[in-house]
Design a protein around this motif. Structure first.
Motif, PDB file in Angstrom:
ATOM      1  N   ASN A   1       0.828  -1.211   0.000  1.00 55.09           N
ATOM      2  CA  ASN A   1       0.000   0.000   0.000  1.00 55.09           C
ATOM      3  C   ASN A   1       0.861   1.259   0.000  1.00 55.09           C
ATOM      4  OD1 ASN A   1      -2.437  -1.355  -0.071  1.00 55.09           O
ATOM      5  ND2 ASN A   1      -2.601  -1.471   2.157  1.00 55.09           N
ATOM      6  N   GLN A   2       1.962   1.237   0.730  1.00 55.13           N
ATOM      7  CA  GLN A   2       2.853   2.392   0.754  1.00 55.13           C
ATOM      8  C   GLN A   2       3.500   2.616  -0.611  1.00 55.13           C
ATOM      9  OE1 GLN A   2       5.523   1.431   3.948  1.00 55.13           O
ATOM     10  NE2 GLN A   2       4.123   2.193   5.530  1.00 55.13           N
ATOM     11  N   LEU A   3       3.921   1.529  -1.270  1.00 50.77           N
ATOM     12  CA  LEU A   3       4.520   1.662  -2.594  1.00 50.77           C
ATOM     13  C   LEU A   3       3.503   2.148  -3.621  1.00 50.77           C
ATOM     14  CD1 LEU A   3       6.846  -1.459  -2.698  1.00 50.77           C
ATOM     15  CD2 LEU A   3       7.548   0.937  -2.737  1.00 50.77           C
ATOM     16  N   LEU A   4       2.267   1.655  -3.540  1.00 47.44           N
ATOM     17  CA  LEU A   4       1.230   2.128  -4.462  1.00 47.44           C
ATOM     18  C   LEU A   4       0.914   3.605  -4.222  1.00 47.44           C
ATOM     19  CD1 LEU A   4      -1.167  -0.948  -4.498  1.00 47.44           C
ATOM     20  CD2 LEU A   4       0.330  -0.162  -6.343  1.00 47.44           C
ATOM     21  N   ASP A   5       0.905   4.013  -2.961  1.00 51.40           N
ATOM     22  CA  ASP A   5       0.686   5.420  -2.640  1.00 51.40           C
ATOM     23  C   ASP A   5       1.830   6.280  -3.182  1.00 51.40           C
ATOM     24  OD1 ASP A   5      -0.640   7.643  -1.307  1.00 51.40           O
ATOM     25  OD2 ASP A   5       1.021   7.561   0.136  1.00 51.40           O
ATOM     26  N   LEU A   6       3.057   5.797  -3.028  1.00 51.62           N
ATOM     27  CA  LEU A   6       4.204   6.531  -3.556  1.00 51.62           C
ATOM     28  C   LEU A   6       4.132   6.619  -5.081  1.00 51.62           C
ATOM     29  CD1 LEU A   6       6.896   7.968  -3.162  1.00 51.62           C
ATOM     30  CD2 LEU A   6       8.001   5.721  -3.145  1.00 51.62           C
ATOM     31  N   TYR A   7       3.715   5.529  -5.743  1.00 56.12           N
ATOM     32  CA  TYR A   7       3.582   5.559  -7.202  1.00 56.12           C
ATOM     33  C   TYR A   7       2.535   6.584  -7.640  1.00 56.12           C
ATOM     34  CZ  TYR A   7       2.474   4.295 -11.965  1.00 56.12           C
ATOM     35  OH  TYR A   7       2.233   4.354 -13.311  1.00 56.12           O
ATOM     36  N   SER A   8       1.401   6.624  -6.932  1.00 53.66           N
ATOM     37  CA  SER A   8       0.367   7.594  -7.310  1.00 53.66           C
ATOM     38  C   SER A   8       0.858   9.020  -7.074  1.00 53.66           C
ATOM     39  CB  SER A   8      -0.946   7.331  -6.568  1.00 53.66           C
ATOM     40  OG  SER A   8      -0.791   7.547  -5.192  1.00 53.66           O
ATOM     41  N   ARG A   9       1.649   9.219  -6.041  1.00 54.57           N
ATOM     42  CA  ARG A   9       2.228  10.549  -5.807  1.00 54.57           C
ATOM     43  C   ARG A   9       3.212  10.913  -6.914  1.00 54.57           C
ATOM     44  NH1 ARG A   9       4.096  11.087   0.324  1.00 54.57           N
ATOM     45  NH2 ARG A   9       4.399  13.217  -0.399  1.00 54.57           N
ATOM     46  N   CYS A  10       4.027   9.945  -7.340  1.00 55.42           N
ATOM     47  CA  CYS A  10       4.970  10.177  -8.437  1.00 55.42           C
ATOM     48  C   CYS A  10       4.222  10.498  -9.725  1.00 55.42           C
ATOM     49  CB  CYS A  10       5.874   8.964  -8.636  1.00 55.42           C
ATOM     50  SG  CYS A  10       7.052   8.674  -7.303  1.00 55.42           S
ATOM     51  N   LEU A  11       3.134   9.777  -9.982  1.00 58.48           N
ATOM     52  CA  LEU A  11       2.344  10.018 -11.182  1.00 58.48           C
ATOM     53  C   LEU A  11       1.730  11.416 -11.155  1.00 58.48           C
ATOM     54  CD1 LEU A  11       1.435   8.728 -13.813  1.00 58.48           C
ATOM     55  CD2 LEU A  11      -0.507   7.762 -12.607  1.00 58.48           C
ATOM     56  N   ASN A  12       1.269  11.866  -9.980  1.00 60.80           N
ATOM     57  CA  ASN A  12       0.729  13.221  -9.855  1.00 60.80           C
ATOM     58  C   ASN A  12       1.802  14.265 -10.138  1.00 60.80           C
ATOM     59  OD1 ASN A  12      -1.898  12.515  -9.265  1.00 60.80           O
ATOM     60  ND2 ASN A  12      -1.566  12.514  -7.064  1.00 60.80           N
ATOM     61  N   VAL A  13       3.019  14.027  -9.675  1.00 63.05           N
ATOM     62  CA  VAL A  13       4.111  14.969  -9.931  1.00 63.05           C
ATOM     63  C   VAL A  13       4.410  15.031 -11.427  1.00 63.05           C
ATOM     64  CG1 VAL A  13       6.579  15.363  -9.587  1.00 63.05           C
ATOM     65  CG2 VAL A  13       5.125  14.817  -7.639  1.00 63.05           C
ATOM     66  N   VAL A  14       4.459  13.870 -12.078  1.00 67.48           N
ATOM     67  CA  VAL A  14       4.732  13.822 -13.515  1.00 67.48           C
ATOM     68  C   VAL A  14       3.617  14.520 -14.288  1.00 67.48           C
ATOM     69  CG1 VAL A  14       4.982  12.273 -15.490  1.00 67.48           C
ATOM     70  CG2 VAL A  14       6.174  11.764 -13.363  1.00 67.48           C
ATOM     71  N   ASP A  15       2.375  14.372 -13.833  1.00 69.66           N
ATOM     72  CA  ASP A  15       1.237  15.031 -14.482  1.00 69.66           C
ATOM     73  C   ASP A  15       1.214  16.530 -14.224  1.00 69.66           C
ATOM     74  OD1 ASP A  15       0.134  12.869 -15.776  1.00 69.66           O
ATOM     75  OD2 ASP A  15      -1.225  12.359 -14.143  1.00 69.66           O
ATOM     76  N   GLY A  16       2.038  16.995 -13.292  1.00 69.46           N
ATOM     77  CA  GLY A  16       2.077  18.414 -12.983  1.00 69.46           C
ATOM     78  C   GLY A  16       1.063  18.836 -11.946  1.00 69.46           C
ATOM     79  N   LYS A  17       0.464  17.877 -11.240  1.00 67.11           N
ATOM     80  CA  LYS A  17      -0.551  18.187 -10.256  1.00 67.11           C
ATOM     81  C   LYS A  17       0.049  18.472  -8.884  1.00 67.11           C
ATOM     82  CE  LYS A  17      -3.929  15.307 -12.602  1.00 67.11           C
ATOM     83  NZ  LYS A  17      -4.703  14.078 -12.548  1.00 67.11           N
TER      84      LYS A  17
END
Length: 74
Positions: free
Chosen positions: A54-70
């Motif tokens: 769950n922590q890794l999935l949360d980190l991935y979603s945070r990384c994806l938000n950063v890449v998306d510029g959010k």
């Protein structure tokens, strides 16, 4: 000449970039590694595998938000 059917593009998907960012952050911070036993007191118990996932999935979603510029929420 035969074509393999694969399309090679110079552009990478946002998901690939977010995954690379996840690998970089996890590797350089030791995120997701099991706790190393040592003598004396230990700060916390090792997280369960489900918690680590769950922590890794949360980190991935945070990384994806950063890449998306959010950006990242606090």
């Amino acid at each position: 000449m035969e074509s393999s059917g694969a399309v090679v593009s110079g552009a990478r998907s946002k998901e690939d970039i977010a995954l690379d960012l996840l690998k970089f952050v996890a590797g350089s911070t030791g995120f997701g590694r099991a706790a190393v036993p040592s003598t004396g007191f230990s700060g916390t118990a090792a997280p369960k595998p489900e918690e680590q996932i769950n922590q890794l999935l949360d980190l991935y979603s945070r990384c994806l938000n950063v890449v998306d510029g959010k950006g990242v929420k606090g």
